[in-house]
Design a protein around this motif. Structure first.
Motif, PDB file in Angstrom:
ATOM      1  N   UNK A  16      20.661  73.360  34.121  1.00  0.00           N
ATOM      2  CA  UNK A  16      20.804  74.795  34.297  1.00  0.00           C
ATOM      3  C   UNK A  16      20.984  75.128  35.773  1.00  0.00           C
ATOM      4  N   UNK A  17      21.362  76.347  36.046  1.00  0.00           N
ATOM      5  CA  UNK A  17      21.517  76.796  37.429  1.00  0.00           C
ATOM      6  C   UNK A  17      20.200  76.654  38.196  1.00  0.00           C
ATOM      7  N   UNK A  18      19.081  76.942  37.550  1.00  0.00           N
ATOM      8  CA  UNK A  18      17.781  76.823  38.217  1.00  0.00           C
ATOM      9  C   UNK A  18      17.501  75.388  38.641  1.00  0.00           C
ATOM     10  N   UNK A  19      17.800  74.441  37.774  1.00  0.00           N
ATOM     11  CA  UNK A  19      17.582  73.027  38.100  1.00  0.00           C
ATOM     12  C   UNK A  19      18.519  72.578  39.225  1.00  0.00           C
ATOM     13  N   UNK A  20      19.763  73.005  39.159  1.00  0.00           N
ATOM     14  CA  UNK A  20      20.731  72.645  40.190  1.00  0.00           C
ATOM     15  C   UNK A  20      20.326  73.272  41.519  1.00  0.00           C
ATOM     16  N   UNK A  21      19.932  74.530  41.481  1.00  0.00           N
ATOM     17  CA  UNK A  21      19.524  75.222  42.705  1.00  0.00           C
ATOM     18  C   UNK A  21      18.349  74.507  43.379  1.00  0.00           C
ATOM     19  N   UNK A  22      17.458  73.947  42.582  1.00  0.00           N
ATOM     20  CA  UNK A  22      16.309  73.231  43.141  1.00  0.00           C
ATOM     21  C   UNK A  22      16.714  71.940  43.837  1.00  0.00           C
ATOM     22  N   UNK A  23      17.856  71.371  43.481  1.00  0.00           N
ATOM     23  CA  UNK A  23      18.312  70.100  44.048  1.00  0.00           C
ATOM     24  C   UNK A  23      19.477  70.250  45.027  1.00  0.00           C
ATOM     25  N   UNK A  24      20.010  71.453  45.164  1.00  0.00           N
ATOM     26  CA  UNK A  24      21.246  71.633  45.931  1.00  0.00           C
ATOM     27  C   UNK A  24      21.059  71.293  47.409  1.00  0.00           C
ATOM     28  N   UNK A  25      19.873  71.557  47.960  1.00  0.00           N
ATOM     29  CA  UNK A  25      19.648  71.235  49.368  1.00  0.00           C
ATOM     30  C   UNK A  25      19.710  69.725  49.606  1.00  0.00           C
ATOM     31  N   UNK A  26      19.155  68.940  48.691  1.00  0.00           N
ATOM     32  CA  UNK A  26      19.237  67.476  48.797  1.00  0.00           C
ATOM     33  C   UNK A  26      20.683  67.008  48.692  1.00  0.00           C
ATOM     34  N   UNK A  27      21.438  67.616  47.794  1.00  0.00           N
ATOM     35  CA  UNK A  27      22.843  67.265  47.611  1.00  0.00           C
ATOM     36  C   UNK A  27      23.625  67.518  48.905  1.00  0.00           C
TER      37      UNK A  27
END
Length: 100
Positions: A42-53
């Protein structure tokens, strides 16, 4: 795309490369698969990892290879992609200022 298709895509991508993934990259990949199953990307899960990406990209690591589900979501979701591009822009400018 299901997990089997993702694994097949990864295997076929490495058959053309001579270098192997580091143990750290494999562990990170497995953690991503645990944390972000396709139905849970989901967008929430992606948003939580986007900084690492983005940090992986700024550090010249292949973020799409390390975090394929994040890349897939970014390709499909304009809102998350916009957040990603904004964060990438800020970090690249900050990195250039430190170097220069």
């Amino acid at each position: 795309m299901n997990i089997r298709a993702i694994i097949q895509k990864i295997k076929s991508g490495f058959s053309h490369h001579e270098e192997e993934l580091s143990d750290e990259a494999v562990v990170k990949f497995l953690h991503i698969l645990e944390d972000l199953r396709e139905e849970e990307a989901s967008c929430d899960k992606v948003y939580a990892k986007i900084d690492e990406y983005v940090e992986n990209e700024v550090d010249k690591r292949d973020a799409a290879q390390l975090m394929p589900l994040i890349r897939e979501h970014l390709d499909l979701c304009p809102e998350c992609c916009e957040e990603y591009e904004a964060l990438l822009d800020v970090l690249e400018k900050t990195s250039k200022q430190k170097d220069g």
